[in-house]
Scaffold this motif. Structure first.
Motif, PDB file in Angstrom:
ATOM      1  N   ARG A  32       0.832  -1.212   0.000  1.00  0.00           N
ATOM      2  CA  ARG A  32       0.000   0.000   0.000  1.00  0.00           C
ATOM      3  C   ARG A  32       0.863   1.257   0.000  1.00  0.00           C
ATOM      4  NH1 ARG A  32      -5.482   0.940   3.262  1.00  0.00           N
ATOM      5  NH2 ARG A  32      -5.634   3.175   3.030  1.00  0.00           N
ATOM      6  N   ARG A  33       1.883   1.299   0.856  1.00  0.00           N
ATOM      7  CA  ARG A  33       2.758   2.478   0.931  1.00  0.00           C
ATOM      8  C   ARG A  33       3.537   2.683  -0.363  1.00  0.00           C
ATOM      9  NH1 ARG A  33       3.497   0.688   6.348  1.00  0.00           N
ATOM     10  NH2 ARG A  33       5.409  -0.365   5.765  1.00  0.00           N
ATOM     11  N   LEU A  34       4.004   1.594  -0.972  1.00  0.00           N
ATOM     12  CA  LEU A  34       4.718   1.716  -2.246  1.00  0.00           C
ATOM     13  C   LEU A  34       3.810   2.284  -3.324  1.00  0.00           C
ATOM     14  CD1 LEU A  34       6.751  -1.611  -2.177  1.00  0.00           C
ATOM     15  CD2 LEU A  34       7.681   0.708  -2.078  1.00  0.00           C
ATOM     16  N   LEU A  35       2.559   1.812  -3.385  1.00  0.00           N
ATOM     17  CA  LEU A  35       1.614   2.351  -4.365  1.00  0.00           C
ATOM     18  C   LEU A  35       1.339   3.823  -4.099  1.00  0.00           C
ATOM     19  CD1 LEU A  35      -0.383   1.874  -6.741  1.00  0.00           C
ATOM     20  CD2 LEU A  35      -2.113   1.490  -4.982  1.00  0.00           C
ATOM     21  N   LEU A  36       1.078   4.178  -2.851  1.00  0.00           N
ATOM     22  CA  LEU A  36       0.794   5.573  -2.520  1.00  0.00           C
ATOM     23  C   LEU A  36       1.977   6.474  -2.876  1.00  0.00           C
ATOM     24  CD1 LEU A  36      -1.113   5.199   0.865  1.00  0.00           C
ATOM     25  CD2 LEU A  36      -2.025   6.150  -1.276  1.00  0.00           C
ATOM     26  N   GLY A  37       3.196   6.012  -2.616  1.00  0.00           N
ATOM     27  CA  GLY A  37       4.380   6.794  -2.964  1.00  0.00           C
ATOM     28  C   GLY A  37       4.502   6.999  -4.467  1.00  0.00           C
ATOM     29  N   ALA A  38       4.256   5.943  -5.227  1.00  0.00           N
ATOM     30  CA  ALA A  38       4.324   6.054  -6.683  1.00  0.00           C
ATOM     31  C   ALA A  38       3.253   6.991  -7.214  1.00  0.00           C
ATOM     32  CB  ALA A  38       4.179   4.668  -7.323  1.00  0.00           C
ATOM     33  N   MET A  39       2.044   6.879  -6.672  1.00  0.00           N
ATOM     34  CA  MET A  39       0.940   7.741  -7.116  1.00  0.00           C
ATOM     35  C   MET A  39       1.225   9.208  -6.774  1.00  0.00           C
ATOM     36  SD  MET A  39      -1.472   5.834  -8.566  1.00  0.00           S
ATOM     37  CE  MET A  39      -0.220   4.807  -9.271  1.00  0.00           C
ATOM     38  N   ASP A  40       1.763   9.445  -5.586  1.00  0.00           N
ATOM     39  CA  ASP A  40       2.082  10.816  -5.178  1.00  0.00           C
ATOM     40  C   ASP A  40       3.171  11.398  -6.075  1.00  0.00           C
ATOM     41  OD1 ASP A  40       1.923  13.113  -3.357  1.00  0.00           O
ATOM     42  OD2 ASP A  40       3.923  12.478  -2.733  1.00  0.00           O
ATOM     43  N   THR A  41       4.213  10.621  -6.333  1.00  0.00           N
ATOM     44  CA  THR A  41       5.304  11.075  -7.189  1.00  0.00           C
ATOM     45  C   THR A  41       4.814  11.380  -8.606  1.00  0.00           C
ATOM     46  OG1 THR A  41       6.909   9.825  -5.900  1.00  0.00           O
ATOM     47  CG2 THR A  41       7.572  10.461  -8.129  1.00  0.00           C
ATOM     48  N   ALA A  42       3.908  10.548  -9.104  1.00  0.00           N
ATOM     49  CA  ALA A  42       3.370  10.749 -10.452  1.00  0.00           C
ATOM     50  C   ALA A  42       2.436  11.950 -10.534  1.00  0.00           C
ATOM     51  CB  ALA A  42       2.634   9.495 -10.920  1.00  0.00           C
ATOM     52  N   GLY A  43       1.845  12.339  -9.397  1.00  0.00           N
ATOM     53  CA  GLY A  43       0.934  13.480  -9.386  1.00  0.00           C
ATOM     54  C   GLY A  43      -0.528  13.109  -9.451  1.00  0.00           C
ATOM     55  N   VAL A  44      -0.861  11.882  -9.045  1.00  0.00           N
ATOM     56  CA  VAL A  44      -2.249  11.435  -9.042  1.00  0.00           C
ATOM     57  C   VAL A  44      -2.991  12.085  -7.875  1.00  0.00           C
ATOM     58  CG1 VAL A  44      -3.752   9.403  -8.808  1.00  0.00           C
ATOM     59  CG2 VAL A  44      -1.648   9.262 -10.158  1.00  0.00           C
ATOM     60  N   ASP A  45      -4.238  12.470  -8.134  1.00  0.00           N
ATOM     61  CA  ASP A  45      -5.109  13.060  -7.127  1.00  0.00           C
ATOM     62  C   ASP A  45      -5.130  12.181  -5.872  1.00  0.00           C
ATOM     63  OD1 ASP A  45      -7.562  14.865  -6.438  1.00  0.00           O
ATOM     64  OD2 ASP A  45      -8.274  12.804  -6.187  1.00  0.00           O
ATOM     65  N   ALA A  46      -5.074  12.790  -4.698  1.00  0.00           N
ATOM     66  CA  ALA A  46      -4.986  12.056  -3.434  1.00  0.00           C
ATOM     67  C   ALA A  46      -6.194  11.148  -3.186  1.00  0.00           C
ATOM     68  CB  ALA A  46      -4.822  13.038  -2.276  1.00  0.00           C
ATOM     69  N   ASP A  47      -7.390  11.576  -3.550  1.00  0.00           N
ATOM     70  CA  ASP A  47      -8.578  10.742  -3.338  1.00  0.00           C
ATOM     71  C   ASP A  47      -8.521   9.476  -4.191  1.00  0.00           C
ATOM     72  OD1 ASP A  47      -9.649  12.500  -1.473  1.00  0.00           O
ATOM     73  OD2 ASP A  47     -10.875  13.554  -2.966  1.00  0.00           O
TER      74      ASP A  47
END
Length: 144
Positions: A20-35
């Motif tokens: 979960r943390r790895l996915l969240l980190g990748a999504m944040d780095t890519a610029g995906v909306d937090a929701d």
């Protein structure tokens, strides 16, 4: 832009928050909306929990593969367990029902745009889900 990554994780409860943390980190780095990132991470946690719980005695690991292709994220969780019963209908618990089981798959369905529960050749379950991404204004990987 298109990217993908794959993880092989031990079938241990501690692997679920790691994925979960790895996915969240990748999504944040890519610029995906937090929701959207949060919804994907909850769905991933449910799929990983199922792999840990039902992944079969033959294997000590399971695999998570994620990709972003344009505005769609696809996540696939594969284990080496007995798989889903052929022709089975997934249980549909009532909202007030307190019995455990079956809710994780329904949660994955609710949080995804498209979901598939399949078996891989041989044995093992494959849970694949897609979600259309929304991007932050400062997104690094935003599709053009």
């Amino acid at each position: 832009m298109s990217i993908w990554w794959s993880l092989q994780l031990r079938r241990e409860a501690s692997s679920v928050p790691l994925a979960r943390r790895l996915l969240l980190g990748a999504m944040d780095t890519a610029g995906v909306d937090a929701d959207i990132s949060h919804e994907l991470s909850v769905a991933l946690s449910e799929a990983c929990s199922n792999a840990v719980q039902h992944g079969g005695a033959r294997s000590e690991s399971y695999r998570v593969t994620a990709s972003i292709d344009g505005d769609v994220c696809r996540i696939e969780v594969t284990d080496c367990g007995p798989g889903f019963p052929l022709g089975a209908v997934l249980p549909r618990p009532e909202p007030r029902e307190l019995q455990p089981g079956g809710r994780g798959m329904r949660l994955i369905e609710a949080l995804s745009d498209r979901v598939r529960f399949d078996n891989q050749p041989g044995s093992g379950a494959v849970v694949t889900f897609d979600k259309t991404l929304k991007w932050r204004d400062n997104a690094r990987l935003k599709a053009s």
